[in-house]
Enzyme design. Structure first.
Site, PDB file in Angstrom:
ATOM      1  N   LYS A 122       0.841  -1.192   0.000  1.00 42.35           N
ATOM      2  CA  LYS A 122       0.000   0.000   0.000  1.00 42.35           C
ATOM      3  C   LYS A 122       0.883   1.250   0.000  1.00 42.35           C
ATOM      4  O   LYS A 122       1.851   1.351   0.758  1.00 42.35           O
ATOM      5  CB  LYS A 122      -0.912   0.018   1.222  1.00 42.35           C
ATOM      6  CG  LYS A 122      -1.982  -1.068   1.201  1.00 42.35           C
ATOM      7  CD  LYS A 122      -3.026  -0.791   0.149  1.00 42.35           C
ATOM      8  CE  LYS A 122      -4.156  -1.809   0.207  1.00 42.35           C
ATOM      9  NZ  LYS A 122      -5.233  -1.514  -0.763  1.00 42.35           N
ATOM     10  N   LYS A 230     -13.012  -8.053  -7.758  1.00 41.39           N
ATOM     11  CA  LYS A 230     -13.395  -8.504  -6.425  1.00 41.39           C
ATOM     12  C   LYS A 230     -14.838  -8.981  -6.485  1.00 41.39           C
ATOM     13  O   LYS A 230     -15.707  -8.292  -7.021  1.00 41.39           O
ATOM     14  CB  LYS A 230     -13.232  -7.368  -5.415  1.00 41.39           C
ATOM     15  CG  LYS A 230     -11.787  -6.875  -5.318  1.00 41.39           C
ATOM     16  CD  LYS A 230     -11.634  -5.723  -4.335  1.00 41.39           C
ATOM     17  CE  LYS A 230     -10.169  -5.266  -4.272  1.00 41.39           C
ATOM     18  NZ  LYS A 230      -9.953  -4.154  -3.349  1.00 41.39           N
TER      19      LYS A 230
END
Length: 346
Positions: A122, A230
């Protein structure tokens, strides 16, 4: 920000949407403690649904509107009441995930994942600098010199900032950069600028697929080299498979910080894709202190074996959310269910 214009996800098929009373009968709300802060939270709440085909998970983030959340409910219903398509593989390679932690904490985070061949890091966290991102990437590379490393900015940069950041991060060796800027037009511009500058970083679209009313627009715009899919935000495994087929781009299957119930749906998608060129972002159960099953879906030697998940009654009780949060989730379930079944008076 959530897109309030998202239409409700179509049921698959419409008659597959069970009555609200049936959903409520098998609903359990849990709150899972995180090992490290991820997406700004230290507790992940989820509503689990038990249906005749197994368990489903309804866990759209609290800031999402009901229309967007309806896709997550459609995915949970598919898992619990319809089941998954036939798999093409029995094991799915997964990446480790490193949150926006300080560089000195990277080794500890990676240790929880065991052996892995790919890592997602991240970056672009609010309150942090590009120097922090660079240090974190170098710590990952030092710990895993041969791993494929990808970064995820969650749309945290603007176009000039993304070009500057990815130019600085590229020497670490990046497999791809996920959603460096928020918009599809911005993705296309970043991709063009990097290519023109000879910077070898592929662009992956995540939010520009799952948060758009038209998830195929990113492919038509030539804004990405690959897409991240997703299950829950796209409305289920079958709908996600259709989107990947129509997009015509390589796909990476990822999770939305799910329990093992949600990860099982992600594995079903990854197992059913005709091609799986990248390790999947389905190793996030390792970020939790506890899970809702005695046999969590975590990686073993860089992969997760395809298998079903049963929530454990004792863990559901121990991890139960406070009463006010349980009521909040059940109220949300009632509202979102009404969007999937507008003709049904509950």
């Amino acid at each position: 920000m959530p897109n309030p214009g998202l239409p409700p996800a179509p049921a698959n098929p419409p008659q597959a949407v069970p009555p609200l009373a049936e959903l409520l009968a098998g609903a359990r709300v849990v709150s899972l403690p995180m090992r490290v802060k991820f997406r700004g939270i230290m507790q992940r709440e989820s509503l689990l649904l038990q249906g005749p085909a197994g368990w489903g998970e309804f866990c759209p983030f609290p800031e999402y509107g009901d229309a967007e959340a309806s896709r997550w409910l459609a995915a949970a219903i598919e898992a619990g009441w319809q089941g998954f398509p036939a798999p093409l593989r029995t094991s799915v390679p997964v990446n480790a995930t490193v949150p926006a932690v300080a560089a000195h904490r990277v080794a500890d985070v990676l240790a929880r994942f065991g052996r892995v061949d790919a890592v997602k890091v991240k970056v672009a966290e609010k309150g942090q600098s590009l120097d922090d991102d660079v240090a974190r990437l170098h710590a990952v590379r030092a710990a895993l010199p041969d791993a494929a490393v990808r970064v995820d900015a969650n749309g945290g940069w603007d176009v000039p900032g993304a070009v500057e950041a990815l130019t600085r991060l590229a020497p670490v060796g990046l497999e791809y950069a996920e959603q460096p800027v928020p918009s599809i037009e911005g993705l296309a511009e970043v991709r063009t600028r990097l290519r023109d500058a000879g910077t070898p970083v592929l662009i992956a679209a995540d939010e520009s697929v799952r948060r758009e009313t038209d998830p195929l627009r990113v492919a038509r715009a030539g804004a990405a080299d690959l897409i991240v899919v997703k299950v829950a935000p796209l409305g289920g495994v079958r709908r996600a498979l259709d989107i990947v087929a129509q997009a015509g781009l390589p796909a990476v299957v990822s999770s939305a910080l799910d329990t093992s119930v949600g990860i099982r749906a992600g594995l079903a998608l990854a197992a059913a894709l005709p091609d799986l060129p990248y390790a999947c972002g389905l190793g996030t159960v390792s970020l939790f202190e506890s899970d809702i099953t005695l046999d969590p879906l975590v990686a073993d030697d860089g992969a997760i074996r395809l298998r079903d998940v049963a929530a454990d009654a004792g863990l559901l009780e121990r991890l139960a959310a406070p009463a006010e949060r349980r009521d909040w989730w059940l109220d949300r379930l009632r509202r979102v269910h009404a969007l999937l079944t507008p003709s049904i008076a509950e």
